[in-house]
Every structure is written in structure tokens, then in C-alpha cells.
Design an enzyme around this catalytic site. Structure first.
Site, short mmCIF file in Angstrom:
data_model
loop_
_atom_site.label_atom_id
_atom_site.label_comp_id
_atom_site.label_asym_id
_atom_site.label_seq_id
_atom_site.Cartn_x
_atom_site.Cartn_y
_atom_site.Cartn_z
N VAL A 37 -2.27 -8.18 11.11
CA VAL A 37 -1.16 -8.29 12.12
C VAL A 37 -0.11 -7.28 12.15
O VAL A 37 -0.18 -6.41 11.13
CB VAL A 37 -0.38 -9.49 11.52
N GLY B 234 1.26 -5.42 6.06
CA GLY B 234 1.63 -4.00 5.23
C GLY B 234 2.48 -3.12 6.13
O GLY B 234 3.63 -3.35 5.92
N ARG B 235 1.83 -2.08 6.67
CA ARG B 235 2.57 -1.19 7.43
C ARG B 235 3.67 -1.52 8.32
O ARG B 235 4.70 -0.92 8.10
CB ARG B 235 1.68 -0.23 8.01
N PRO C 52 -5.19 -10.53 7.22
CA PRO C 52 -4.83 -9.27 7.44
C PRO C 52 -5.09 -9.03 8.92
O PRO C 52 -5.98 -9.37 9.49
CB PRO C 52 -5.53 -8.46 6.58
N ASP D 193 0.83 -1.16 0.13
CA ASP D 193 -0.05 0.05 0.06
C ASP D 193 0.85 1.24 -0.18
O ASP D 193 1.06 1.84 1.07
CB ASP D 193 -0.95 0.15 1.15
N LYS E 253 -11.60 -5.98 -3.73
CA LYS E 253 -12.70 -6.31 -3.06
C LYS E 253 -13.89 -6.11 -4.03
O LYS E 253 -15.01 -5.50 -3.61
CB LYS E 253 -12.76 -5.32 -1.78
N ASP F 193 -19.95 -5.98 -7.23
CA ASP F 193 -20.94 -5.17 -7.99
C ASP F 193 -21.89 -6.39 -8.61
O ASP F 193 -21.73 -7.40 -8.28
CB ASP F 193 -20.02 -4.52 -9.03
#
Ligand code: BMP
Length: 214
Positions: free
Chosen positions: A171, A192-193, A169, A12, A62, A65
Site C-alpha cells: 500500500v 512503511g515508506r 504489503p 525500515d 523471510k 534455509d
């Protein structure tokens, strides 16, 4: 996806240059790299193909639609080089089936969101998570997304999906524990971060990997 390290990098960041620099440097620590709206909107769809030369890419759009639009979205990102993608279950069976078909036609994996990792997921998603997991099984998805922030929910979702893959996700930056999530039944942790925003992303990835070895 090869299960060497049990880790997926959430890339990200907002520039192609930084994305490729991180992907090149960190690919060895991860089984796949997840790319979502922030990077695709900032760098363009071409970033999917570029990163996919370094590691398998999971496109985190994600998708949520009507079936035809879902199909068009999935085809775009899979044809750009993604080997997997993430879709929402709450839009229902026909919408999800369109994603599964697009993925299957290209030998790609589809992961279905069950309950998300943030506190707001308790508002609407949590009470429906098991039903969404069951739908993922019924449409024959490769696996599901379940929250590392609530290991007990990973356990509950595992009991619904059997041996299908759980990618998880939450952690690090969101407070979840890697070990607890794996013990609860996650197959892969999405991180991620705590890696990409670390002063030394290599050291952070290496420490995380080491913390997982028995
Ligand atoms: P981080 O480790 O920086 O919190 O990143 C987690 C990643 O996983 C982000 O890309 C986020 O969009 C995604 N994610 C999540 O955090 N929770 C979910 O339930 C589903 C996700 O895709």
C-alpha cells in the site's frame, strides 16, 4: 496480534534512534511493528526487544534455509522479543515446519510468504502462490503474506487459506490501495515508506487510519 487498527508499521529505517523515535510516536496507530534486515543489520538484534516494549514485533527475516538453520534463526529472533515472524514457503514443508515449531514453542505467530508485492514476483512466485498458501495451511501457520498491489491475488489466496490471517504489503509507496486490499480479504496492511518517510509521519498514519474507517 490484536486487530484494532488493521495496520502494521514496516520500520525500515537505519538507526536505533530513529527507529525508537518513530515506534514511540506511531505505536498507537498500528497493531504491530515489522522489523526486517535493514534495521536489524544497522542497529543489532537488540532493537527487536527494545521495539517490542512499545508494540508487538513481527520479525521479517523471510527465513529460507534448511530446517536446522531455520530453527536457529527463528529461535534467535523470537528469543530477542519478536512475537511473530515471516518465513518463505518455497524452501519446502520441512523447512517451514521447523519455523512453525519454533514459533509455537514460544506462543508466537508464523506468517508464510505466498506471492510478493513487487513486479518480479510474477517471474516465479505467482504461479506457485496458491500451492505455497496451501502449504501454509498444512503446516498450520498463523497466516500468510499476500500482495496489496494485486487485490485479485489476495482474493485467490484467501480462498485457499480460509480464515487464517492475511498480512498485506504494497500500500502507498508501491501503489496499492488500502481499501481495495482490505475489501479483497486482507486482515492487516503493512505500511512503511508512505508513513515513515512522510514529512509528518503522525499526520500520515492518522490519515491512513481515518481512511479505513467506514
Ligand atoms: P513500503 O510500504 O515502504 O513499500 O514497505 C513494505 C514493507 O513490506 C517492506 O518492509 C518490504 O520489505 C515488505 N514486503 C513487501 O513490500 N512485499 C512483500 O511481498 C513482502 C514484504 O515483506
Amino acid at each position: 496480534m490484536k486487530k484494532d487498527r488493521q495496520l502494521i508499521l514496516a520500520l525500515d529505517v537505519l538507526s536505533q534512534e530513529r527507529a525508537l523515535e518513530l515506534a514511540e510516536g506511531l505505536a498507537g496507530y498500528f497493531d504491530a511493528i515489522k522489523i526486517g534486515y535493514p534495521l536489524i543489520l544497522a542497529a543489532g538484534l537488540g532493537i527487536v526487544g527494545k521495539v517490542s516494549r512499545l508494540a508487538p514485533v513481527i520479525a521479517d527475516l523471510k527465513v529460507a534455509d534448511i530446517p536446522n538453520t531455520n530453527r536457529l534463526i527463528c529461535e534467535q529472533v523470537l528469543d530477542a522479543g519478536a512475537g511473530g515472524l515471516i518465513a518463505q514457503a518455497f524452501v519446502g514443508r520441512d523447512s517451514l515446519e521447523a519455523c512453525v515449531k519454533a514459533a509455537r514453542d514460544r506462543d508466537a505467530d508464523l506468517y508464510v510468504v505466498t506471492e510478493m508485492s513487487h513486479p518480479g514476483a510474477l517471474d516465479f512466485m505467482a504461479p506457485l502462490a496458491e500451492r505455497m498458501a496451501a502449504l501454509a495451511v498444512e503446516v498450520d501457520a498463523s497466516g500468510v503474506v499476500a500482495p496489496a498491489t494485486r487485490p485479485e491475488r489476495i482474493r485467490a489466496i484467501r480462498s485457499v487459506i480460509g480464515r487464517r490471517v492475511i498480512i498485506s504489503p504494497g500500500v502507498g509507496a508501491q501503489g496499492g490501495s488500502a481499501r481495495d486490499a482490505l475489501q479483497a480479504g486482507a486482515d492487516y496492511l503493512i505500511v512503511g515508506r508512505s508513513v515513515i518517510e512522510a514529512r509528518d509521519p503522525h499526520a500520515a498514519a492518522s490519515a491512513l487510519l481515518q481512511s479505513l474507517s467506514p
